[in-house]
Design a protein around this motif. Structure first.
Motif, PDB file in Angstrom:
ATOM      1  N   ILE A 191       0.973  -1.269  -0.100  1.00 30.32           N
ATOM      2  CA  ILE A 191       0.072  -0.172  -0.045  1.00 30.32           C
ATOM      3  C   ILE A 191       0.925   1.257   0.005  1.00 30.32           C
ATOM      4  CG2 ILE A 191      -1.678   1.108   1.161  1.00 30.32           C
ATOM      5  CD1 ILE A 191      -2.721  -1.418   2.398  1.00 30.32           C
ATOM      6  N   MET A 192       0.793   2.191  -0.818  1.00 25.88           N
ATOM      7  CA  MET A 192       1.568   3.438  -1.030  1.00 25.88           C
ATOM      8  C   MET A 192       0.320   4.391  -0.412  1.00 25.88           C
ATOM      9  SD  MET A 192       3.500   5.029  -4.110  1.00 25.88           S
ATOM     10  CE  MET A 192       2.055   5.616  -5.068  1.00 25.88           C
ATOM     11  N   LEU A 193       0.878   5.291   0.481  1.00 26.11           N
ATOM     12  CA  LEU A 193      -0.180   6.377   0.960  1.00 26.11           C
ATOM     13  C   LEU A 193       0.469   7.895   0.728  1.00 26.11           C
ATOM     14  CD1 LEU A 193       0.446   3.979   3.384  1.00 26.11           C
ATOM     15  CD2 LEU A 193      -1.570   5.187   4.005  1.00 26.11           C
ATOM     16  N   THR A 194      -0.304   8.602   0.180  1.00 22.38           N
ATOM     17  CA  THR A 194      -0.032   9.919  -0.075  1.00 22.38           C
ATOM     18  C   THR A 194      -1.206  10.893  -0.141  1.00 22.38           C
ATOM     19  OG1 THR A 194       1.414  11.306  -1.434  1.00 22.38           O
ATOM     20  CG2 THR A 194      -0.188   9.564  -2.696  1.00 22.38           C
ATOM     21  N   THR A 195      -1.047  12.138  -0.551  1.00 25.35           N
ATOM     22  CA  THR A 195      -2.446  12.957  -0.869  1.00 25.35           C
ATOM     23  C   THR A 195      -2.095  13.625  -2.127  1.00 25.35           C
ATOM     24  OG1 THR A 195      -1.230  15.083   0.220  1.00 25.35           O
ATOM     25  CG2 THR A 195      -2.545  13.479   1.520  1.00 25.35           C
ATOM     26  N   SER A 246      -5.499  10.706   1.179  1.00 23.27           N
ATOM     27  CA  SER A 246      -6.455  11.152   2.333  1.00 23.27           C
ATOM     28  C   SER A 246      -6.851  12.579   1.807  1.00 23.27           C
ATOM     29  CB  SER A 246      -5.553  11.245   3.535  1.00 23.27           C
ATOM     30  OG  SER A 246      -6.200  12.085   4.363  1.00 23.27           O
ATOM     31  N   PHE A 247      -8.263  12.756   1.994  1.00 27.01           N
ATOM     32  CA  PHE A 247      -8.947  13.952   1.699  1.00 27.01           C
ATOM     33  C   PHE A 247      -9.635  14.674   2.858  1.00 27.01           C
ATOM     34  CE2 PHE A 247      -8.485  11.087  -2.106  1.00 27.01           C
ATOM     35  CZ  PHE A 247      -8.383  11.986  -2.940  1.00 27.01           C
ATOM     36  N   SER A 248      -9.037  15.785   3.125  1.00 27.03           N
ATOM     37  CA  SER A 248      -9.616  16.559   4.088  1.00 27.03           C
ATOM     38  C   SER A 248     -10.728  17.303   3.725  1.00 27.03           C
ATOM     39  CB  SER A 248      -8.630  17.255   4.993  1.00 27.03           C
ATOM     40  OG  SER A 248      -8.546  18.525   3.999  1.00 27.03           O
ATOM     41  N   VAL A 249     -11.513  17.850   4.496  1.00 28.09           N
ATOM     42  CA  VAL A 249     -12.888  18.807   4.345  1.00 28.09           C
ATOM     43  C   VAL A 249     -12.416  19.883   3.717  1.00 28.09           C
ATOM     44  CG1 VAL A 249     -14.195  17.804   6.331  1.00 28.09           C
ATOM     45  CG2 VAL A 249     -12.752  19.736   6.639  1.00 28.09           C
ATOM     46  N   GLY A 250     -11.225  20.269   3.870  1.00 31.12           N
ATOM     47  CA  GLY A 250     -10.760  21.645   3.170  1.00 31.12           C
ATOM     48  C   GLY A 250     -10.423  21.547   1.726  1.00 31.12           C
ATOM     49  N   MET A 251     -10.326  20.441   1.106  1.00 32.01           N
ATOM     50  CA  MET A 251      -9.879  20.314  -0.278  1.00 32.01           C
ATOM     51  C   MET A 251     -11.154  20.430  -1.051  1.00 32.01           C
ATOM     52  SD  MET A 251      -7.678  17.277  -2.211  1.00 32.01           S
ATOM     53  CE  MET A 251      -7.708  17.501  -4.036  1.00 32.01           C
ATOM     54  N   ASN A 252     -10.876  21.151  -2.140  1.00 31.69           N
ATOM     55  CA  ASN A 252     -12.064  21.163  -3.409  1.00 31.69           C
ATOM     56  C   ASN A 252     -12.594  20.099  -3.871  1.00 31.69           C
ATOM     57  OD1 ASN A 252     -12.978  21.829  -6.371  1.00 31.69           O
ATOM     58  ND2 ASN A 252     -13.206  23.688  -5.266  1.00 31.69           N
ATOM     59  N   ALA A 253     -13.668  19.724  -3.508  1.00 31.41           N
ATOM     60  CA  ALA A 253     -14.226  18.494  -3.942  1.00 31.41           C
ATOM     61  C   ALA A 253     -13.879  17.978  -5.285  1.00 31.41           C
ATOM     62  CB  ALA A 253     -15.832  18.371  -3.533  1.00 31.41           C
ATOM     63  N   GLY A 276     -10.070   8.021   1.624  1.00 34.03           N
ATOM     64  CA  GLY A 276     -10.623   8.175   2.910  1.00 34.03           C
ATOM     65  C   GLY A 276     -10.545   9.814   3.572  1.00 34.03           C
ATOM     66  N   GLY A 277     -11.278  10.301   4.442  1.00 32.58           N
ATOM     67  CA  GLY A 277     -11.057  11.396   4.846  1.00 32.58           C
ATOM     68  C   GLY A 277     -12.621  12.345   4.772  1.00 32.58           C
TER      69      GLY A 277
END
Length: 314
Positions: A191-195, A246-253, A276-277
């Motif tokens: 599994i590779m994890l990033t944003t 990972s996607f926080s609430v602050g990122m443009n959908a 996720g996020g």
């Protein structure tokens, strides 16, 4: 003779405000014209600069927009009104308006800048709870609380950063201490994890990595803000089975969905995409090529991958 020391904070440039609040420069200019806020000053070169009071209000506005409010509805409110509305909205979202005492003690350590004590308290909780319970039952709700405190002005930006650094130290130590899956073990997904480049928040990614490692996955973390082409190349070189983003609430959908679509196309469907996020993109629609999981779903998700992988191999 008495020397008067000025406490005036240096105004922020428009780039500073964009980084601090998550509101794009173009959006700030549109709001300035449409709503008469923010009202920046001008530096000697004629460039926009924003007083700290306006930056604080912009954080609250952005937080409420992330919770579903329209800019035109909230931007004319005073800072005090925005703080009250933020408290009501987040309290409604989490089903409570009072911070649980167990979490309040951690928040108090942040506010009093007792970072060594905070790290000790986190480490003790980790030892008592185990990594998975620590992440789901303590770190996830505490991180949400810290974010809300920062957005409402109850926690300064540097205090939120100190929390992030303290938690990262504890979490990284726990991840390194876990038995690492053998890279050649067919039962362990790679599994590779990033944003994505627009996503700066790394705590969600770190929590996901901890959950994956605890399930015996072989994890490779690229950290945050990795360009799409680099994600694709790294996945190829590292022979990755799953890319977890990972996607926080602050990122443009819209940006999140567009980037996922491009990533899926470039990968040719050969690698699973997990997301996720709290981003709104996955509440409105879920692309068929993306598996969306909460932290508490990761154990079952990896078990499902193993089952599907074993069936395909057999």
């Amino acid at each position: 003779m008495t020397i008067k020391v000025s406490t005036q904070t240096v105004p922020s440039t428009i780039s500073d405000v964009e980084r601090d609040t998550g509101v794009a420069k173009e959006t700030l200019r549109v709001w300035e014209r449409r709503y008469d806020f923010p009202q920046p000053m001008r530096d000697p070169n004629g460039e926009r600069v924003y007083p700290i009071e306006q930056v604080h209000k912009l954080r609250l506005v952005k937080r409420l927009i992330d919770l579903g409010y329209r800019p035109g509805k909230v931007i004319q409110y005073s800072t005090a009104e925005l703080q009250a509305l933020t408290g009501q909205a987040t309290g409604s979202l989490h089903g409570a308006s009072v911070t649980p005492p167990a979490l309040q003690s951690y928040l108090d350590l942040c506010k009093s800048h007792q970072m060594e004590a905070l790290r000790r308290k986190l480490s003790q909780a980790l030892l008592m709870m185990g990594l998975k319970s620590f992440v789901i039952e303590l770190v996830a709700p505490l991180t949400a609380l810290i974010g809300e405190a920062w957005a409402s002005g109850a926690l300064a930006t540097f205090e939120e950063h100190l929390y992030t650094e303290s938690l990262t130290v504890v979490m990284r130590s726990a991840i390194f201490a876990m038995p690492q899956a053998n890279a050649s073990n067919l039962g362990a997904p790679r599994i590779m994890l990033t944003t994505l480049p627009q996503e700066r928040d790394g705590l969600g990614l770190l929590m996901a990595e901890a959950m994956c490692v605890a399930e015996g996955a072989h994890c490779i973390s690229l950290g945050v803000q990795t360009p799409l082409l680099d994600i694709v190349e790294a996945a190829r070189v590292q022979r990755i089975d799953i890319i977890a983003l990972s996607f926080s609430v602050g990122m443009n959908a819209r940006q999140a969905l567009d980037a996922l679509a491009e990533l899926h196309t470039r990968l040719g469907g050969s690698i699973e995409l997990w997301a996720g996020g709290g981003n709104a993109a996955f509440k409105r629609r879920r692309p068929a090529y993306v598996r969306v999981y909460a932290l508490s779903d990761i154990s079952a998700a990896i078990a499902d991958w193993r089952q599907r992988h074993a069936a395909a191999a057999g």
